[in-house]
Design a protein around this motif. Sequence first.
Motif, mmCIF file in Angstrom:
data_model
loop_
_atom_site.group_PDB
_atom_site.id
_atom_site.type_symbol
_atom_site.label_atom_id
_atom_site.label_comp_id
_atom_site.label_asym_id
_atom_site.label_seq_id
_atom_site.Cartn_x
_atom_site.Cartn_y
_atom_site.Cartn_z
ATOM 1 N N LEU A 259 0.825 -1.200 0.000
ATOM 2 C CA LEU A 259 0.000 0.000 0.000
ATOM 3 C C LEU A 259 0.864 1.257 0.000
ATOM 4 O O LEU A 259 2.044 1.198 0.339
ATOM 5 C CB LEU A 259 -0.937 0.022 1.216
ATOM 6 N N TYR A 260 0.260 2.393 -0.350
ATOM 7 C CA TYR A 260 0.999 3.650 -0.466
ATOM 8 C C TYR A 260 1.633 4.061 0.855
ATOM 9 O O TYR A 260 2.769 4.533 0.894
ATOM 10 C CB TYR A 260 0.062 4.745 -0.964
ATOM 11 N N ASN A 261 0.900 3.893 1.937
ATOM 12 C CA ASN A 261 1.442 4.203 3.257
ATOM 13 C C ASN A 261 0.711 3.358 4.300
ATOM 14 O O ASN A 261 -0.210 2.595 3.979
ATOM 15 C CB ASN A 261 1.347 5.701 3.577
ATOM 16 N N SER A 262 1.123 3.478 5.549
ATOM 17 C CA SER A 262 0.544 2.648 6.607
ATOM 18 C C SER A 262 -0.923 2.977 6.841
ATOM 19 O O SER A 262 -1.704 2.100 7.215
ATOM 20 C CB SER A 262 1.345 2.824 7.908
ATOM 21 N N ALA A 263 -1.320 4.238 6.634
ATOM 22 C CA ALA A 263 -2.720 4.622 6.826
ATOM 23 C C ALA A 263 -3.611 3.929 5.792
ATOM 24 O O ALA A 263 -4.704 3.445 6.113
ATOM 25 C CB ALA A 263 -2.873 6.135 6.730
ATOM 26 N N ALA A 264 -3.150 3.870 4.554
ATOM 27 C CA ALA A 264 -3.911 3.180 3.510
ATOM 28 C C ALA A 264 -3.955 1.683 3.782
ATOM 29 O O ALA A 264 -4.973 1.026 3.535
ATOM 30 C CB ALA A 264 -3.288 3.454 2.142
ATOM 31 N N ALA A 265 -2.870 1.124 4.301
ATOM 32 C CA ALA A 265 -2.832 -0.303 4.614
ATOM 33 C C ALA A 265 -3.805 -0.635 5.740
ATOM 34 O O ALA A 265 -4.508 -1.643 5.690
ATOM 35 C CB ALA A 265 -1.411 -0.711 4.996
ATOM 36 N N GLU A 266 -3.850 0.202 6.746
ATOM 37 C CA GLU A 266 -4.775 -0.027 7.856
ATOM 38 C C GLU A 266 -6.221 0.047 7.381
ATOM 39 O O GLU A 266 -7.063 -0.761 7.771
ATOM 40 C CB GLU A 266 -4.528 1.006 8.961
ATOM 41 N N ARG A 267 -6.512 1.007 6.518
ATOM 42 C CA ARG A 267 -7.876 1.133 6.001
ATOM 43 C C ARG A 267 -8.235 -0.067 5.124
ATOM 44 O O ARG A 267 -9.343 -0.597 5.198
ATOM 45 C CB ARG A 267 -8.035 2.424 5.203
ATOM 46 N N ALA A 268 -7.291 -0.520 4.301
ATOM 47 C CA ALA A 268 -7.541 -1.680 3.449
ATOM 48 C C ALA A 268 -7.782 -2.926 4.291
ATOM 49 O O ALA A 268 -8.637 -3.764 3.959
ATOM 50 C CB ALA A 268 -6.362 -1.898 2.511
ATOM 51 N N ARG A 269 -7.047 -3.060 5.373
ATOM 52 C CA ARG A 269 -7.216 -4.223 6.257
ATOM 53 C C ARG A 269 -8.637 -4.275 6.810
ATOM 54 O O ARG A 269 -9.241 -5.352 6.896
ATOM 55 C CB ARG A 269 -6.191 -4.150 7.396
ATOM 56 N N LYS A 270 -9.185 -3.139 7.162
ATOM 57 C CA LYS A 270 -10.552 -3.099 7.687
ATOM 58 C C LYS A 270 -11.582 -3.259 6.575
ATOM 59 O O LYS A 270 -12.613 -3.911 6.758
ATOM 60 C CB LYS A 270 -10.772 -1.773 8.422
#
Length: 392
Positions: A259-270
């Motif tokens: 993912l582009y950054n950790s914030a996008a990764a966290e959102r994708a995980r949810k």
Amino acid sequence: LVLRGAIRGDRAEYRTDSQHLKGACRASVRSGTQITAMDDHAEDPELPEEELPEEEPELEEEKLEEDPELPDETLAADADGDSAAPMEEAKADGGENKEEPAAEEPEEDVDPLKGTEDDEVLKKPPHSSEIFLGGIPRSLTKEELEELCQEHGDVFEIRLLKDVTTGQNRGYAFVVFKTREAAAKAIEKLNGSEIKGKKGVRVTLSESKFRLFVGNLPRAMTHAEVLEMLKKQEPGVEALELPSELNAARNRGYAFVDLYNSAAAERARKTLTRPGFKVKENVLTVRWAEPRNEIPQADLAKVKSIYVRGVPATITEANLKELFAEHGEIEKAVLPSARPGGVVRDFAFVHFKERESAVAAVKVEKVEFEGKTLEVSMAKPQPKREHEGQQG
């Protein structure tokens, strides 16, 4: 304009103030009388302008609204209440009361809750833009550190933890730049440098969580199909690694997503694990991926074991052997015990005598135990772990 109409057999005229206009329209609808418009500059000898009544209390708006013979939906009035006409007639004439097109329904596989915050998430710096500084002078202030780092690129954030007793920093800090290039430049220039008389400052790239493991993917999906599905759910997807079977006809049922950054990764995980979301009837399993350690292909080619994830707490080693016995002789099945004070582990290993048996086991489309779908993939040999920097 002057509205002219015949009401109850008596000829009356009204001026264009809002009260008289509403009254005329409503009265006209009740009586079926046609109302026509006249130019207010036209001469009207029968009723001079100065003789027009200023008030008409018998046609008050409040009384007309309570009239059961004239429902409110019969007329369409503008915001000021100064004009009214039958709604259907206004639409037919191509006026401003045109029917709005129906809003498009969101696609079934797109998260309806996501969208408005996309820009805010993707405006944050990308992954690999954070550095770790160790061995810095404890007297170094946040302002001094920012000035030092600004020489190499724009700084987005600085985290300099302080000792509550001394008020000085703890000898390390994290600095987030706005770009990856600036972070790389800062590492090159600052690593091993001298800061405020202290030599040998360590500067490395800080590990951040931006990579996800996505399991239970339909094995018939291609790389392009999986990537398209993921990007519909999360616009911050940058790269996809979809391991395939030995014959390359199907994937192995799991993927690694950057993912582009950790914030996008966290959102994708949810987003990918939200209730009710499925991909071709499969409920995905999503978790943070472990730090990558490259394993030589020669070592991978020797693997004779499979990795089974998602096993319930009720499963036994005997159950595992029975579940995979059709693929070849099994040497052993291993259920790792829970760590002290930890939760029961949900994975297991099955070791075959021959590699071909393990390869056959992972090719099975769906493996279930007590109604629960299990993830099956080739096990990986334990790599030699090396220090890869600090994690912020």
